[in-house]
Design an enzyme around this catalytic site. Structure first.
Site, PDB file in Angstrom:
ATOM      1  N   SER A  52       0.819  -1.208   0.000  1.00 42.45           N
ATOM      2  CA  SER A  52       0.000   0.000   0.000  1.00 42.45           C
ATOM      3  C   SER A  52       0.856   1.263   0.000  1.00 42.45           C
ATOM      4  O   SER A  52       1.853   1.354   0.708  1.00 42.45           O
ATOM      5  CB  SER A  52      -0.877  -0.008   1.248  1.00 42.45           C
ATOM      6  N   CYS A  88      -0.820   3.846  10.399  1.00 43.09           N
ATOM      7  CA  CYS A  88      -0.230   4.862   9.525  1.00 43.09           C
ATOM      8  C   CYS A  88       0.724   5.743  10.321  1.00 43.09           C
ATOM      9  O   CYS A  88       0.337   6.327  11.325  1.00 43.09           O
ATOM     10  CB  CYS A  88      -1.283   5.739   8.855  1.00 43.09           C
ATOM     11  N   GLY A 121       8.760  -4.729   4.240  1.00 45.71           N
ATOM     12  CA  GLY A 121       9.816  -3.848   4.743  1.00 45.71           C
ATOM     13  C   GLY A 121      11.116  -4.025   3.987  1.00 45.71           C
ATOM     14  O   GLY A 121      11.874  -4.945   4.278  1.00 45.71           O
ATOM     15  N   GLY A 122      11.357  -3.155   3.022  1.00 45.50           N
ATOM     16  CA  GLY A 122      12.656  -3.102   2.363  1.00 45.50           C
ATOM     17  C   GLY A 122      13.001  -4.254   1.447  1.00 45.50           C
ATOM     18  O   GLY A 122      14.153  -4.367   1.011  1.00 45.50           O
ATOM     19  N   GLY A 147       7.596  -2.673  -1.531  1.00 44.07           N
ATOM     20  CA  GLY A 147       7.214  -1.263  -1.528  1.00 44.07           C
ATOM     21  C   GLY A 147       8.208  -0.387  -2.254  1.00 44.07           C
ATOM     22  O   GLY A 147       8.247  -0.332  -3.487  1.00 44.07           O
TER      23      GLY A 147
END
Lengths: 303, 257
Positions: free
Chosen positions: A21, A129, A240-241, A262
């Site tokens: 997202s 968030c 994550g990464g 992402g």
């Protein structure tokens, strides 16, 4: 070609790679780079009850091995999403995770009521968030439990709860989501971070702090995925990464069923597809027939 | 597929002024589709974000594009180190270019500093029908004056410190021109925000159409990540649009100065 299919509850993913997202909007732009049907899934921009303009000022900056961002959930609101984006997304031949965020429980409920009237199969509940005001619900076990229970009672859709890393013990938060009826947890959302312009003595972002994404956070995300895998029995979506197939495999070995990609997509728009290919090539090279065979197989050292 | 990412060789690299580099890139797929005012998004090894750089010149026959950039941070420093022959990672062309009138219309091109390069692409189109007013901090960073002149575009050079050309800002010659009653069909401008703001005010005062190219920190470059937002007035509403996809060129009347 190994079997790459994985399941979360009764939803089958053709491969474990989902674009996360916030980096892909509602798919319309990256669709001009590649066919979305190649993805295991696509998680939409975090969508709120009402249209949001997002944060003022600069919203992104590069930092070592990654980037800081502060968008503040700019989005057109759930009604627009349902009317103008969701039907298009559902026609793309990939699993759509409708990522939603609310200011309070009532807002989450109104959004889910609206989504219940649609064919959206999966809700990714963003309770973490990093770039909106106030502490997100997902930073406490009580908050996580409360919102997950409320939403679980409202909907039969596959419910994924997206967790914040900005907590003392993410395993405990994951347990709270599991015991409250989440079908899966996705983690990690981005890490609170900061940059200061030493010439103006001002934080780079108007929100003062932003969120850290990109390669630098992979080892932290991996550690948290592993901790959560040791804490819960529901599926995990590791985020994550992740930039390479090798890192995606690490996530899966730590216990993730799916991997969300992402920031890597900014540098290489084809990163999600390359990660799928690299996972497949590694499985083939090792003679492993099915990706499900390697999930959670990391063998911790005795200590 | 509307967007293309590819690896394209650097044909020529030149340090043309203090901290300013010019690169010719052989990228036929990009050159064939590009219009003045669009940009390319360049990947540099070791950097998580691409660098958006406006296209200076487009040679559709040779299949080349030219970029001119200033050393600003580590990303542009690393880009400048790349040698001729290196296969550069480029996405483009991106964004919306300047509106193009018929090529014999009178257009004033205004560039400030590293905002000058996209004006040359317009000079290539309007040639002697355009006038270029360019401004630089000082003489050490003056670029592209000969190229404008070769097109037949009249150039008016300004420097902040008077070390070359007229002393002062680009807004002064523009205002003089319009105050003298010279007919101008459109103003196209790129440069720092304070400069663009003044140009927009002058354009409004004299009732001349004005298009400005804005800059913002970017992520994806295609309108998906929503980081390069800019408040824009459309139909009475303020919309937070995105420089990469909705711009970088906007009508000056839409910008919330």
């Amino acid at each position: 070609m190994a079997n790459l299919k994985v399941n979360i509850k009764d939803v089958e993913f053709k491969n474990p790679v989902i674009v996360t997202s916030g980096v892909i909007g509602y798919g319309r732009e990256y669709e001009e780079f590649f066919d979305l049907s190649k993805l295991g899934g696509l998680a939409t921009k975090g969508t709120t009850l009402h249209k949001r303009n997002g944060n003022p000022g600069k919203r992104i900056v590069e930092v070592p091995s990654g980037l800081l961002f502060s968008v503040g959930l700019q989005n057109p609101g759930i009604d627009y999403y349902i009317a103008s984006e969701l039907p298009n997304l559902l026609s793309k031949g990939t699993n759509i995770l409708s990522n939603i965020a609310g200011n309070d429980e009532a807002e989450y409920c109104k959004i889910v009521e609206k989504l219940n009237e649609t064919d959206a199969p999966i809700i990714e509940l963003n309770i973490s968030c990093p770039n909106t005001s106030g502490a997100p619900l997902g930073t406490s076990c009580e908050g996580t439990e409360r919102i997950t229970k409320i939403i679980r009672e409202m909907t039969d859709k596959t419910l994924i709860v997206k967790l914040s890393p900005n907590v003392a013990d993410i395993g405990e938060i994951a347990k709270a989501a599991e015991s409250s009826g989440a079908d899966a947890v996705s983690l990690i959302n981005s890490i609170h971070a900061m940059k200061i312009d030493i010439n103006t003595r001002r934080p780079f972002f108007h929100n003062n702090v932003g969120a850290y994404s990109g390669e630098a956070i992979f080892p932290i995300a991996l550690r948290m995925v592993w901790e959560v895998a040791n804490a819960v029995n529901i599926p995990i979506l590791g985020i994550g990464g992740v930039t390479t197939g090798e890192e995606a495999i690490q996530m899966i070995m730590a216990g993730a069923t799916c991997v969300e990609v992402g920031a890597a997509i900014f540098r290489n728009p084809y990163a999600p597809l390359q990660i799928i290919d690299e996972i497949n090539a590694w499985l083939d090279a090792k003679g492993i027939q099915d990706i499900n065979e390697i999930r959670g197989v990391v063998q911790p050292w005795e200590r | 597929m509307k967007y293309v990412q590819g690896f394209y060789p650097i044909l020529k690299k030149k340090n043309t002024a203090n901290g300013i580099y010019e690169m010719d890139i052989h990228a036929p797929e990009i050159a064939s589709r590009a219009v003045p005012g669009q940009f390319v998004h360049i990947g540099v090894t070791g950097h998580s974000l691409r660098r958006p750089i406006s296209i200076c010149r487009i040679d559709k026959e040779q299949g080349t594009i030219q970029i001119v950039f200033a050393l600003k941070g580590q990303g542009t420093k690393d880009l400048a180190k790349l040698e001729e022959g290196f296969q550069l990672d480029v996405i483009g062309p991106l964004g919306n270019g300047f509106p193009l009138l018929e090529s014999d219309k009178k257009v004033v091109l205004i560039g400030g500093g590293i905002g000058v390069p996209p004006m040359l692409g317009l000079s290539d189109y309007y040639k002697e029908h355009a006038k270029a007013i360019t401004g630089f901090r000082d003489q050490s960073i003056i670029i592209l004056q000969d190229a404008f002149a070769e097109n037949g575009t009249e150039t008016i050079l300004c420097t902040d410190d008077g070390s070359a050309g007229r002393k002062g800002f680009v807004s002064q010659p523009l205002e003089e021109m319009l105050a003298a009653g010279e007919h101008v069909d459109m103003i196209c401008a790129c440069g720092p925000m304070p400069m663009l703001k003044v140009i927009a005010q002058i354009a409004e005062k004299y009732g001349v159409r004005c298009a400005v190219s804005l800059e913002q920190h970017m992520g994806c470059g295609i309108g998906a990540c929503l980081v390069c937002s800019v408040p824009i007035k459309r139909e009475g509403e303020t919309e937070f649009l995105h420089v990469c996809k909705d711009g970088p060129v906007f009508d000056s009347k839409e910008v919330m100065w």
